[in-house]
Design an enzyme around this catalytic site. Structure first.
Site, PDB file in Angstrom:
ATOM      1  N   GLU A  65     121.859 -36.806 -29.643  1.00  6.99           N
ATOM      2  CA  GLU A  65     122.685 -37.603 -30.559  1.00  6.99           C
ATOM      3  C   GLU A  65     123.822 -36.820 -31.190  1.00  6.99           C
ATOM      4  O   GLU A  65     124.873 -37.379 -31.507  1.00  6.99           O
ATOM      5  CB  GLU A  65     121.807 -38.208 -31.666  1.00  6.99           C
ATOM      6  CG  GLU A  65     120.879 -39.324 -31.197  1.00  6.99           C
ATOM      7  CD  GLU A  65     119.508 -38.838 -30.745  1.00  6.99           C
ATOM      8  OE1 GLU A  65     119.339 -37.619 -30.508  1.00  6.99           O
ATOM      9  OE2 GLU A  65     118.609 -39.690 -30.610  1.00  6.99           O
ATOM     10  N   GLY A  80     116.937 -42.253 -28.186  1.00  7.05           N
ATOM     11  CA  GLY A  80     115.946 -43.294 -28.476  1.00  7.05           C
ATOM     12  C   GLY A  80     114.873 -43.391 -27.392  1.00  7.05           C
ATOM     13  O   GLY A  80     113.747 -43.820 -27.673  1.00  7.05           O
ATOM     14  N   ALA A  88     119.421 -45.036 -27.160  1.00 11.64           N
ATOM     15  CA  ALA A  88     119.879 -46.294 -27.744  1.00 11.64           C
ATOM     16  C   ALA A  88     121.159 -46.694 -27.024  1.00 11.64           C
ATOM     17  O   ALA A  88     121.875 -45.842 -26.485  1.00 11.64           O
ATOM     18  CB  ALA A  88     120.134 -46.093 -29.231  1.00 11.64           C
ATOM     19  N   GLU A  91     112.428 -40.874 -28.293  1.00 13.10           N
ATOM     20  CA  GLU A  91     111.760 -41.332 -29.521  1.00 13.10           C
ATOM     21  C   GLU A  91     110.752 -42.442 -29.224  1.00 13.10           C
ATOM     22  O   GLU A  91     109.666 -42.481 -29.807  1.00 13.10           O
ATOM     23  CB  GLU A  91     112.814 -41.802 -30.521  1.00 13.10           C
ATOM     24  CG  GLU A  91     113.678 -40.646 -31.002  1.00 13.10           C
ATOM     25  CD  GLU A  91     114.852 -41.090 -31.848  1.00 13.10           C
ATOM     26  OE1 GLU A  91     115.732 -41.809 -31.306  1.00 13.10           O
ATOM     27  OE2 GLU A  91     114.902 -40.748 -33.035  1.00 13.10           O
TER      28      GLU A  91
HETATM   29  N1  CO8 Z   1     123.995 -46.470 -23.856  1.00 13.98           N
HETATM   30  C1  CO8 Z   1     124.724 -47.327 -23.139  1.00 13.98           C
HETATM   31  N2  CO8 Z   1     124.950 -47.203 -21.826  1.00 13.98           N
HETATM   32  C2  CO8 Z   1     124.423 -46.142 -21.209  1.00 13.98           C
HETATM   33  C3  CO8 Z   1     123.645 -45.192 -21.900  1.00 13.98           C
HETATM   34  C4  CO8 Z   1     123.421 -45.388 -23.292  1.00 13.98           C
HETATM   35  N3  CO8 Z   1     122.671 -44.559 -24.024  1.00 13.98           N
HETATM   36  N4  CO8 Z   1     123.267 -44.229 -21.023  1.00 13.98           N
HETATM   37  C5  CO8 Z   1     123.770 -44.570 -19.831  1.00 13.98           C
HETATM   38  N5  CO8 Z   1     124.453 -45.724 -19.926  1.00 13.98           N
HETATM   39  C6  CO8 Z   1     125.171 -46.439 -18.867  1.00 13.98           C
HETATM   40  C7  CO8 Z   1     126.458 -45.721 -18.514  1.00 13.98           C
HETATM   41  O1  CO8 Z   1     127.479 -46.102 -19.418  1.00 13.98           O
HETATM   42  C8  CO8 Z   1     126.701 -46.240 -17.116  1.00 13.98           C
HETATM   43  O2  CO8 Z   1     127.231 -47.558 -17.197  1.00 13.98           O
HETATM   44  P1  CO8 Z   1     128.554 -47.935 -16.348  1.00 13.98           P
HETATM   45  O3  CO8 Z   1     128.120 -47.762 -14.910  1.00 13.98           O
HETATM   46  O4  CO8 Z   1     128.773 -49.345 -16.746  1.00 13.98           O
HETATM   47  O5  CO8 Z   1     129.597 -46.969 -16.758  1.00 13.98           O
HETATM   48  C9  CO8 Z   1     125.293 -46.358 -16.541  1.00 13.98           C
HETATM   49  O6  CO8 Z   1     124.412 -46.409 -17.663  1.00 13.98           O
HETATM   50  C10 CO8 Z   1     124.900 -45.154 -15.687  1.00 13.98           C
HETATM   51  O7  CO8 Z   1     125.091 -43.992 -16.459  1.00 13.98           O
HETATM   52  P2  CO8 Z   1     125.985 -42.737 -15.953  1.00 13.98           P
HETATM   53  O8  CO8 Z   1     127.031 -43.191 -14.994  1.00 13.98           O
HETATM   54  O9  CO8 Z   1     126.412 -41.987 -17.148  1.00 13.98           O
HETATM   55  O10 CO8 Z   1     124.855 -41.945 -15.140  1.00 13.98           O
HETATM   56  P3  CO8 Z   1     124.819 -40.365 -14.869  1.00 13.98           P
HETATM   57  O11 CO8 Z   1     123.709 -40.177 -13.890  1.00 13.98           O
HETATM   58  O12 CO8 Z   1     126.178 -39.857 -14.535  1.00 13.98           O
HETATM   59  O13 CO8 Z   1     124.397 -39.712 -16.287  1.00 13.98           O
HETATM   60  C11 CO8 Z   1     123.117 -39.527 -18.321  1.00 13.98           C
HETATM   61  C12 CO8 Z   1     123.142 -39.948 -16.840  1.00 13.98           C
HETATM   62  C13 CO8 Z   1     123.259 -38.003 -18.393  1.00 13.98           C
HETATM   63  C14 CO8 Z   1     121.767 -39.934 -18.879  1.00 13.98           C
HETATM   64  C15 CO8 Z   1     124.276 -40.195 -19.073  1.00 13.98           C
HETATM   65  O14 CO8 Z   1     124.246 -41.586 -18.787  1.00 13.98           O
HETATM   66  C16 CO8 Z   1     124.212 -40.014 -20.569  1.00 13.98           C
HETATM   67  O15 CO8 Z   1     124.533 -38.946 -21.072  1.00 13.98           O
HETATM   68  N6  CO8 Z   1     123.819 -41.104 -21.309  1.00 13.98           N
HETATM   69  C17 CO8 Z   1     123.818 -41.069 -22.751  1.00 13.98           C
HETATM   70  C18 CO8 Z   1     122.669 -40.240 -23.286  1.00 13.98           C
HETATM   71  C19 CO8 Z   1     122.682 -40.237 -24.782  1.00 13.98           C
HETATM   72  O16 CO8 Z   1     123.569 -39.735 -25.427  1.00 13.98           O
HETATM   73  N7  CO8 Z   1     121.648 -40.830 -25.380  1.00 13.98           N
HETATM   74  C20 CO8 Z   1     121.528 -40.891 -26.818  1.00 13.98           C
HETATM   75  C21 CO8 Z   1     122.089 -42.183 -27.303  1.00 13.98           C
HETATM   76  S1  CO8 Z   1     122.100 -42.264 -29.074  1.00 13.98           S
HETATM   77  C22 CO8 Z   1     120.538 -42.577 -29.513  1.00 13.98           C
HETATM   78  O17 CO8 Z   1     119.681 -42.745 -28.708  1.00 13.98           O
HETATM   79  C23 CO8 Z   1     120.262 -42.665 -30.985  1.00 13.98           C
HETATM   80  C24 CO8 Z   1     118.896 -43.272 -31.231  1.00 13.98           C
HETATM   81  C25 CO8 Z   1     118.749 -43.625 -32.658  1.00 13.98           C
HETATM   82  C26 CO8 Z   1     119.412 -44.901 -33.004  1.00 13.98           C
HETATM   83  C27 CO8 Z   1     118.806 -45.396 -34.271  1.00 13.98           C
HETATM   84  C28 CO8 Z   1     119.745 -46.247 -35.054  1.00 13.98           C
HETATM   85  C29 CO8 Z   1     119.213 -46.407 -36.435  1.00 13.98           C
END
Ligand code: CO8
Length: 258
Positions: free
Chosen positions: A132, A109, A66, A112
């Site tokens: 998460e 997400g 998400a 999911e």
């Molecule tokens: N949300 C927003 N932006 C994101 C996300 C995300 N989940 N993942 C990556 N991005 C963005 C980064 O911020 C970055 O943007 P910017 O260049 O502007 O800084 C760009 O994408 C590239 O990402 P990275 O530079 O981080 O790339 P890496 O190769 O270094 O890392 C990863 C890749 C490991 C995937 C890393 O991006 C990461 O850890 N992302 C987050 C993963 C995460 O925690 N996902 C779970 C999110 S919470 C969720 O999904 C809950 C679902 C349920 C919600 C239901 C509500 C009711």
């Protein structure tokens, strides 16, 4: 054709392909993405010329979860009042077979969403996780439920409590994905599989997936009763007469999807 901002939509024969497309955010699922995917799937599902739908992402990410930036500052009331991400539930009502083709990250997400599809084909580069807990939350689009049913309690607990990411092989071994494919062949093999399904009788496909889904939602005796009723009901379709008739006459069937 509707104008989608967060996805690409293509058709190839009787297959609809939805490509998640927010490359700047590793396809993070924001509300716009949810609206686009749900609208596109609904549109394809209503089209009798479509017999299978594929949801895929990029080589680097199916979806990295998400959109954290969109959610971070929201209050409980914001999330509750908007029923945040409740719209994704529409995918569970889709009758057309829905295949997730996953390469790279399928986190939070993203994992999911893949699990809401009927089955998952994974590239050998795929990484699945429910991270998460690192953000102070838990899965919110069914992950704690669907992952547990898919891989069992121990591995689901392990993944959800540690936030650890698993690779494609572990995902296949655990029953999360049906097949692992070389990354370079993910789309060609997925499209071949989807095309094959799309040519088979659509009423049987819709009822087959509904029957399998009942196994997730009910107890065995009720599921078997449901299956029996549905099995009998398919004798009202033209495709059953055609399929069985063609077998007896030793000729290829010509299905009408009716
Ligand atoms: N949300 C927003 N932006 C994101 C996300 C995300 N989940 N993942 C990556 N991005 C963005 C980064 O911020 C970055 O943007 P910017 O260049 O502007 O800084 C760009 O994408 C590239 O990402 P990275 O530079 O981080 O790339 P890496 O190769 O270094 O890392 C990863 C890749 C490991 C995937 C890393 O991006 C990461 O850890 N992302 C987050 C993963 C995460 O925690 N996902 C779970 C999110 S919470 C969720 O999904 C809950 C679902 C349920 C919600 C239901 C509500 C009711």
């Amino acid at each position: 054709m509707m104008d989608y901002k967060n996805i690409l939509l293509q058709r190839s024969g009787r297959v609809g392909v939805i490509t998640l497309h927010r490359p700047e955010a590793l396809n993070a699922l924001n509300l716009g993405m949810m609206h686009d995917v749900v609208a596109a799937v609904g549109h394809l599902d209503a089209d009798t010329d479509i017999g299978a739908i594929v949801i895929t992402g990029s080589e680097r990410a199916f979806a990295a979860g998400a959109d954290i930036k969109e959610m971070a500052s929201r209050s409980y009331m914001d999330m509750y009042a908007a029923d945040w991400f409740g719209g994704w539930d529409a995918l569970t009502q889709v009758r057309t077979p829905l295949i997730a083709a996953v390469a790279g990250y399928a986190l939070g997400g993203g994992c999911e969403l893949a699990m809401m599809c009927d089955f998952i084909l994974a590239a050998d580069t795929a990484k699945f996780g429910q991270p998460e807990i690192n953000l102070g939350v838990i899965p919110g689009i069914g992950g704690s439920q669907r992952l547990t049913r898919a891989v069992g309690k121990s591995k689901a607990m392990d993944m959800i409590l540690t936030g650890r990411t698993i690779g494609a092989e572990e995902a296949e071994r655990s029953g999360l994905v049906s097949r692992v494919l070389p990354a370079a062949e993910l789309m060609s093999q997925t499209l071949e599989t989807a095309a094959a399904i799309s040519k088979l009788p659509a009423p049987a496909a819709a009822l087959a997936k509904e029957s399998v889904n009942v196994a997730f939602e009910t107890h065995l005796a009720a599921g078997i009763r449901f299956e029996r009723r549905v099995f009998h009901s398919l004798f009202a379709t033209k495709d059953q007469k055609e399929g069985m008739g063609a077998f007896i006459e030793k000729r290829p069937p010509s299905f009408l999807h009716q």
